[in-house]
Design an enzyme around this catalytic site. Sequence first.
Site, short mmCIF file in Angstrom:
data_model
loop_
_atom_site.label_atom_id
_atom_site.label_comp_id
_atom_site.label_asym_id
_atom_site.label_seq_id
_atom_site.Cartn_x
_atom_site.Cartn_y
_atom_site.Cartn_z
N SER A 132 2.55 4.92 9.55
CA SER A 132 1.09 4.92 9.38
C SER A 132 0.49 3.97 10.40
CB SER A 132 0.73 4.42 7.98
OG SER A 132 -0.67 4.18 7.90
N TYR A 174 2.09 -0.54 0.22
CA TYR A 174 2.07 0.66 1.07
C TYR A 174 2.10 0.26 2.56
CZ TYR A 174 0.53 4.90 3.41
OH TYR A 174 0.44 5.98 4.26
N1 LIG Z 1 -3.01 11.21 4.75
C1 LIG Z 1 -3.11 10.03 5.33
O1 LIG Z 1 -4.23 9.48 5.47
C2 LIG Z 1 -1.90 9.35 5.85
C3 LIG Z 1 -2.07 8.29 6.76
C4 LIG Z 1 -0.92 7.64 7.22
C5 LIG Z 1 0.33 8.03 6.80
N2 LIG Z 1 0.46 9.06 5.93
C6 LIG Z 1 1.82 9.42 5.49
O2 LIG Z 1 2.00 10.81 5.63
C7 LIG Z 1 3.06 11.22 4.75
C8 LIG Z 1 2.62 12.47 4.03
O3 LIG Z 1 1.51 12.17 3.20
P1 LIG Z 1 0.26 13.14 3.02
O4 LIG Z 1 -0.92 12.42 3.46
O5 LIG Z 1 0.58 14.46 3.60
O6 LIG Z 1 0.16 13.21 1.41
P2 LIG Z 1 0.71 14.27 0.35
O7 LIG Z 1 0.05 15.59 0.55
O8 LIG Z 1 0.59 13.58 -0.96
O9 LIG Z 1 2.23 14.45 0.74
C9 LIG Z 1 3.24 13.62 0.26
C10 LIG Z 1 4.52 14.44 0.21
O10 LIG Z 1 5.60 13.59 -0.18
C11 LIG Z 1 6.34 14.24 -1.19
N3 LIG Z 1 6.97 13.26 -2.07
C12 LIG Z 1 6.40 12.17 -2.65
N4 LIG Z 1 7.29 11.54 -3.43
C13 LIG Z 1 8.46 12.22 -3.32
C14 LIG Z 1 9.76 12.07 -3.89
N5 LIG Z 1 10.05 11.08 -4.75
N6 LIG Z 1 10.71 12.97 -3.56
C15 LIG Z 1 10.44 13.97 -2.73
N7 LIG Z 1 9.25 14.19 -2.15
C16 LIG Z 1 8.26 13.31 -2.46
C17 LIG Z 1 5.33 15.12 -1.92
O11 LIG Z 1 5.98 16.24 -2.48
P3 LIG Z 1 6.19 16.48 -4.06
O12 LIG Z 1 5.04 15.83 -4.76
O13 LIG Z 1 6.22 17.96 -4.17
O14 LIG Z 1 7.50 15.83 -4.34
C18 LIG Z 1 4.43 15.57 -0.79
O15 LIG Z 1 4.93 16.75 -0.19
C19 LIG Z 1 3.31 10.04 3.83
O16 LIG Z 1 4.48 9.35 4.27
C20 LIG Z 1 2.09 9.16 4.03
O17 LIG Z 1 2.35 7.81 3.78
C21 LIG Z 1 -0.62 9.73 5.45
#
Ligand SMILES: NC(=O)c1ccc[n+]([C@@H]2O[C@H](COP(=O)([O-])OP(=O)(O)OC[C@H]3O[C@@H](n4cnc5c(N)ncnc54)[C@H](OP(=O)(O)O)[C@@H]3O)[C@@H](O)[C@H]2O)c1
Length: 251
Positions: free
Chosen positions: A139, A152
């Site tokens: 991030s 986080y």
């Molecule tokens: N969106 C932002 O603003 C942002 C900014 C910086 C970094 N990120 C990073 O981007 C990545 C993806 O996040 P996103 O924004 O796309 O949010 P998201 O839609 O909530 O995606 C998170 C994903 O992680 C999976 N997950 C969570 N816990 C898990 C577990 N215990 N086992 C297996 N899978 C798990 C979820 O799948 P299930 O619930 O189906 O298990 C989901 O597919 C994360 O690492 C987040 O920190 C996001």
Amino acid sequence: MKMTDNTVLITGGTSGIGRALAEAFHDRGNRVIVTGRRQDLLADVADRRPGITGICLDLNAPHSLARVAEYVINRFPNLNVLIANAGISRTEDITADDWNLAEAEAIVETNILGVLRTVAAFLPIIKQQPAATIMATGSALAFLPRAEFPAYCASKAFLHSWLISLRHQLRNLPIDVLELAPPYVQTELTGASQAADPRAMPLASYISQVMVMLEQGRHPRGELLLEQDQARRWAERDGTYDRIFAAMNPA
Ligand SMILES: NC(=O)c1ccc[n+]([C@@H]2O[C@H](COP(=O)([O-])OP(=O)(O)OC[C@H]3O[C@@H](n4cnc5c(N)ncnc54)[C@H](OP(=O)(O)O)[C@@H]3O)[C@@H](O)[C@H]2O)c1
């Protein structure tokens, strides 16, 4: 990295950034495997995109990971791109009387141990490929925290450091180690409101910029960071850390 004819596995591929990356890689002629816990979404991805394989995986259940890794290695022996993307985010109010470590522990378990376990499970097969990539989703907050998300931001700072060491240790193997450091993007990471927050970057726009950076090899030191986040990345070097921290975290 080459952008076509790879076998790509993406954790956290049921929604948000992982799912959009899966579709973008699939569009470019790659075999794609997505994992996550939500069975309905795994089925939905595979239904809408024949050719994407969905596999149920809870990263917090090491037995589940061992079973999935064995299955994937047997069924997809050419797996050469691993994207450890799954993560969770929670706010924590450390001043609250009922504050405890539950949220922080969950974040450490998923964002840190989940990535390490994923890399450990698939490194043996990745090492056998003539050209491979390991990418993990960090991030932009790794470089300068938003204080309402203490564990986080620290989990992403951990990944930043760990990936530097991994990259160095793998330097003599044909494995690129990349750090995807997204800005604030419209996904449901912190809840439904984030996906509609006008301050967050539209997901499609973010993913198309990431694919261009990958195509052009535009990731100095292995970091995929948008131009808008360079100031945070270099704040300490540039002497702007306190000013940017204060702007991000009003008193
Ligand atoms: N969106 C932002 O603003 C942002 C900014 C910086 C970094 N990120 C990073 O981007 C990545 C993806 O996040 P996103 O924004 O796309 O949010 P998201 O839609 O909530 O995606 C998170 C994903 O992680 C999976 N997950 C969570 N816990 C898990 C577990 N215990 N086992 C297996 N899978 C798990 C979820 O799948 P299930 O619930 O189906 O298990 C989901 O597919 C994360 O690492 C987040 O920190 C996001």
